[in-house]
Motif scaffolding. Structure first.
Motif, PDB file in Angstrom:
ATOM      1  N   ARG A 147       0.833  -1.197   0.000  1.00 50.78           N
ATOM      2  CA  ARG A 147       0.000   0.000   0.000  1.00 50.78           C
ATOM      3  C   ARG A 147       0.879   1.264   0.000  1.00 50.78           C
ATOM      4  N   PHE A 148       1.914   1.245   0.826  1.00 52.96           N
ATOM      5  CA  PHE A 148       2.791   2.416   0.916  1.00 52.96           C
ATOM      6  C   PHE A 148       3.525   2.645  -0.413  1.00 52.96           C
ATOM      7  N   LEU A 149       3.933   1.535  -1.037  1.00 51.80           N
ATOM      8  CA  LEU A 149       4.624   1.678  -2.331  1.00 51.80           C
ATOM      9  C   LEU A 149       3.711   2.340  -3.360  1.00 51.80           C
ATOM     10  N   GLU A 150       2.433   1.954  -3.323  1.00 53.41           N
ATOM     11  CA  GLU A 150       1.458   2.534  -4.253  1.00 53.41           C
ATOM     12  C   GLU A 150       1.340   4.051  -4.016  1.00 53.41           C
ATOM     13  N   ILE A 151       1.292   4.456  -2.740  1.00 56.03           N
ATOM     14  CA  ILE A 151       1.204   5.888  -2.417  1.00 56.03           C
ATOM     15  C   ILE A 151       2.474   6.605  -2.896  1.00 56.03           C
ATOM     16  N   MET A 152       3.628   5.962  -2.653  1.00 58.27           N
ATOM     17  CA  MET A 152       4.895   6.586  -3.062  1.00 58.27           C
ATOM     18  C   MET A 152       4.949   6.767  -4.570  1.00 58.27           C
ATOM     19  N   LYS A 153       4.397   5.782  -5.287  1.00 59.21           N
ATOM     20  CA  LYS A 153       4.375   5.887  -6.744  1.00 59.21           C
ATOM     21  C   LYS A 153       3.553   7.112  -7.164  1.00 59.21           C
ATOM     22  N   GLY A 154       2.406   7.288  -6.517  1.00 62.75           N
ATOM     23  CA  GLY A 154       1.549   8.444  -6.817  1.00 62.75           C
ATOM     24  C   GLY A 154       2.282   9.761  -6.564  1.00 62.75           C
ATOM     25  N   GLN A 155       3.018   9.813  -5.452  1.00 61.09           N
ATOM     26  CA  GLN A 155       3.740  11.052  -5.120  1.00 61.09           C
ATOM     27  C   GLN A 155       4.872  11.309  -6.116  1.00 61.09           C
ATOM     28  N   ALA A 156       5.562  10.215  -6.516  1.00 61.86           N
ATOM     29  CA  ALA A 156       6.645  10.377  -7.489  1.00 61.86           C
ATOM     30  C   ALA A 156       6.074  10.862  -8.822  1.00 61.86           C
ATOM     31  N   GLU A 157       4.900  10.331  -9.200  1.00 59.17           N
ATOM     32  CA  GLU A 157       4.276  10.782 -10.447  1.00 59.17           C
ATOM     33  C   GLU A 157       3.913  12.263 -10.369  1.00 59.17           C
ATOM     34  N   ARG A 158       3.463  12.678  -9.188  1.00 63.02           N
ATOM     35  CA  ARG A 158       3.117  14.092  -9.015  1.00 63.02           C
ATOM     36  C   ARG A 158       4.353  14.972  -9.210  1.00 63.02           C
ATOM     37  N   MET A 159       5.490  14.543  -8.636  1.00 58.12           N
ATOM     38  CA  MET A 159       6.728  15.328  -8.792  1.00 58.12           C
ATOM     39  C   MET A 159       7.150  15.362 -10.260  1.00 58.12           C
ATOM     40  N   LYS A 160       6.959  14.242 -10.959  1.00 61.38           N
ATOM     41  CA  LYS A 160       7.341  14.200 -12.371  1.00 61.38           C
ATOM     42  C   LYS A 160       6.470  15.164 -13.196  1.00 61.38           C
ATOM     43  N   ARG A 161       5.157  15.156 -12.916  1.00 59.54           N
ATOM     44  CA  ARG A 161       4.257  16.074 -13.643  1.00 59.54           C
ATOM     45  C   ARG A 161       4.682  17.522 -13.424  1.00 59.54           C
ATOM     46  N   LEU A 162       5.028  17.812 -12.163  1.00 60.64           N
ATOM     47  CA  LEU A 162       5.407  19.179 -11.832  1.00 60.64           C
ATOM     48  C   LEU A 162       6.689  19.579 -12.576  1.00 60.64           C
ATOM     49  N   ILE A 163       7.677  18.689 -12.562  1.00 56.30           N
ATOM     50  CA  ILE A 163       8.943  19.005 -13.234  1.00 56.30           C
ATOM     51  C   ILE A 163       8.731  19.129 -14.744  1.00 56.30           C
ATOM     52  N   ASP A 164       7.896  18.252 -15.321  1.00 58.54           N
ATOM     53  CA  ASP A 164       7.598  18.358 -16.758  1.00 58.54           C
ATOM     54  C   ASP A 164       6.948  19.707 -17.084  1.00 58.54           C
ATOM     55  N   ASP A 165       6.006  20.133 -16.237  1.00 58.22           N
ATOM     56  CA  ASP A 165       5.333  21.412 -16.484  1.00 58.22           C
ATOM     57  C   ASP A 165       6.308  22.581 -16.339  1.00 58.22           C
ATOM     58  N   LEU A 166       7.195  22.497 -15.334  1.00 55.59           N
ATOM     59  CA  LEU A 166       8.180  23.571 -15.145  1.00 55.59           C
ATOM     60  C   LEU A 166       9.092  23.658 -16.363  1.00 55.59           C
ATOM     61  N   LEU A 167       9.497  22.494 -16.884  1.00 54.36           N
ATOM     62  CA  LEU A 167      10.368  22.482 -18.067  1.00 54.36           C
ATOM     63  C   LEU A 167       9.631  23.048 -19.286  1.00 54.36           C
ATOM     64  N   SER A 168       8.369  22.667 -19.465  1.00 55.85           N
ATOM     65  CA  SER A 168       7.585  23.209 -20.585  1.00 55.85           C
ATOM     66  C   SER A 168       7.537  24.721 -20.504  1.00 55.85           C
ATOM     67  N   LEU A 169       7.225  25.207 -19.305  1.00 61.37           N
ATOM     68  CA  LEU A 169       7.089  26.647 -19.117  1.00 61.37           C
ATOM     69  C   LEU A 169       8.391  27.363 -19.460  1.00 61.37           C
ATOM     70  N   SER A 170       9.516  26.807 -19.018  1.00 60.71           N
ATOM     71  CA  SER A 170      10.774  27.516 -19.264  1.00 60.71           C
ATOM     72  C   SER A 170      11.149  27.414 -20.747  1.00 60.71           C
ATOM     73  N   ARG A 171      10.805  26.292 -21.404  1.00 61.29           N
ATOM     74  CA  ARG A 171      11.070  26.192 -22.847  1.00 61.29           C
ATOM     75  C   ARG A 171      10.256  27.219 -23.616  1.00 61.29           C
ATOM     76  N   ILE A 172       8.987  27.372 -23.241  1.00 62.39           N
ATOM     77  CA  ILE A 172       8.117  28.339 -23.938  1.00 62.39           C
ATOM     78  C   ILE A 172       8.630  29.755 -23.701  1.00 62.39           C
ATOM     79  N   GLU A 173       9.055  30.031 -22.458  1.00 60.82           N
ATOM     80  CA  GLU A 173       9.563  31.366 -22.147  1.00 60.82           C
ATOM     81  C   GLU A 173      10.808  31.687 -22.955  1.00 60.82           C
ATOM     82  N   MET A 174      11.675  30.680 -23.142  1.00 62.42           N
ATOM     83  CA  MET A 174      12.905  30.924 -23.897  1.00 62.42           C
ATOM     84  C   MET A 174      12.606  31.275 -25.355  1.00 62.42           C
ATOM     85  N   ARG A 175      11.456  30.771 -25.851  1.00 64.27           N
ATOM     86  CA  ARG A 175      11.100  31.040 -27.244  1.00 64.27           C
ATOM     87  C   ARG A 175      10.114  32.199 -27.367  1.00 64.27           C
TER      88      ARG A 175
END
Ligand code: ADP
Length: 269
Positions: A73-101
Motif C-alpha cells: 500500500r505504501f509503495l502505491e502511495i509513493m508511486k503516486g507522489q513520485a508521479e506528481r513530482m514528475k508532472r510538476l517538473i515536466d510542467d516547469l520544463l515546458s514553461l521555461s522552454r516556452i519562455e525561452m522562445r
C-alpha cells in the motif's frame, strides 16, 4: 552627479526622468520578488511529495518491515507522489522552454481544428471515466493559423482536461473552433477556440489570477485531481507567443468558458 540643471532640460522633463527611473526600479524589484516567489512556490510544491516519500521509506524500513500488505500500500502511495513530482517538473520544463522562445513567432501554418479534434480524441477515455460528454463543433473549412503544433496541442489539452476535471461529473463540455472577424480591436479574420463547461464555475475574485503560476482557486481540490497549478500559466504563455488572446469568463454555479483567439493565417487583412 548632482548639480545645476542643464539649460536644455526643463524642470518638468527632469522630474519626469526621475519618476520614470523610480518606476523602472519598482518594476525590477517586482520582477525579482515574483521570481523569488516562484522559486519558493516550486520548492514547496516539490518538497511536500518528497517529504511524504521519505516518510514512507522510513516506515517501510522500520515499523512496517514485515507487513507485506502495508508495504504494498505504501509503495502505491509513493508511486503516486513520485508521479506528481514528475508532472510538476515536466510542467516547469515546458514553461521555461516556452519562455525561452517567447520572442520567436511561430512560422508553420497549422489547422487548429484538426489539432483540437486530435486532443478531443486523446481525452475521450478521461471524459468517459468522468462520465462527461464532449460535444465538439468544427468549421467546414480549415482554421489555419501560424503556430507550433505541439504547443497548440498543449493549449487544447490543458483547457479540455480542466473542463472535464472541474466541470460537472456526468455533465457535458462544449468545444468549438470557429472563424471570426476582427477581434480585440485587431482587424482581419480570426480563429476562435472555445471550451465551455457547466460545473461550479470560478468566483470572480479568482478570475484575474488564474493564469499566475501555482495559483489555484481551490488548492486541495486541484492537488486531488493531480493538478500542478501551472496549466493555465502555460496556456497564457503559448497564446502570447502566438500573438493571440486568452479570455476566461465564469460565474459561480454557471460553469466556465475559456476562449483562445488567434489571427487567421494567409488571410488578407
Ligand atoms: P491545475 O493544475 O490546478 O488544474 P491550472 O493552471 O490548469 O492548474 O488551473 C488553475 C486553477 O483554475 C485550478 O486549480 C482551478 O481552481 C481553476 N480552474 C481551471 N479550470 C477550471 C474550470 N473549468 N472550472 C473551474 N475551475 C477551474
Amino acid at each position: 552627479h548632482i548639480g545645476p540643471l542643464q539649460t536644455d532640460v526643463s524642470h518638468a522633463e527632469f522630474k519626469a526622468g526621475v519618476v520614470l527611473f523610480f518606476r523602472d526600479l519598482t518594476s525590477a524589484r517586482r520582477l525579482e520578488a515574483m521570481r523569488a516567489d516562484f522559486v519558493a512556490n516550486a520548492s514547496h510544491e516539490l518538497r511536500t511529495p518528497l517529504a511524504s516519500v521519505l516518510g514512507f521509506i522510513e516506515t517501510i524500513q522500520g515499523p512496517a518491515r514485515d507487513d507485506l500488505k502495508a508495504r504494498e500500500r505504501f509503495l502505491e502511495i509513493m508511486k503516486g507522489q513520485a508521479e506528481r513530482m514528475k508532472r510538476l517538473i515536466d510542467d516547469l520544463l515546458s514553461l521555461s522552454r516556452i519562455e525561452m522562445r517567447a520572442h520567436l513567432s511561430p512560422t508553420q501554418t497549422v489547422d487548429l481544428a484538426s489539432i483540437v479534434a486530435q486532443m478531443v480524441e486523446t481525452l475521450s477515455p478521461l471524459a468517459r471515466e468522468r462520465n462527461v460528454v464532449i460535444e465538439a463543433r468544427f468549421p467546414d473549412r480549415p482554421a489555419v493559423v501560424l503556430g507550433d503544433r505541439d504547443e497548440l496541442l498543449r493549449v487544447a489539452e490543458n483547457l479540455i482536461e480542466n473542463a472535464v476535471k472541474y466541470g460537472e461529473s456526468g455533465g457535458k463540455v462544449d468545444v468549438e473552433v470557429a472563424h471570426a472577424g476582427p477581434s480585440h480591436g485587431e482587424a482581419g479574420p480570426h480563429i476562435v477556440f472555445d471550451v465551455r463547461d457547466y460545473g461550479p464555475g470560478i468566483a470572480p475574485e479568482h478570475l484575474p489570477r488564474l493564469t499566475e503560476r501555482f495559483y489555484r482557486a481551490d488548492a486541495a481540490q486541484s492537488r486531488d485531481k493531480g493538478g500542478t497549478g501551472l496549466g493555465l500559466a502555460i496556456v497564457k504563455h503559448i497564446v502570447n507567443r502566438h500573438r493571440g488572446h486568452f479570455d476566461i469568463a465564469s460565474e459561480l454555479g454557471q460553469g466556465a468558458r475559456f476562449t483562445v483567439t488567434l489571427p487567421e493565417a494567409g488571410a488578407s487583412r
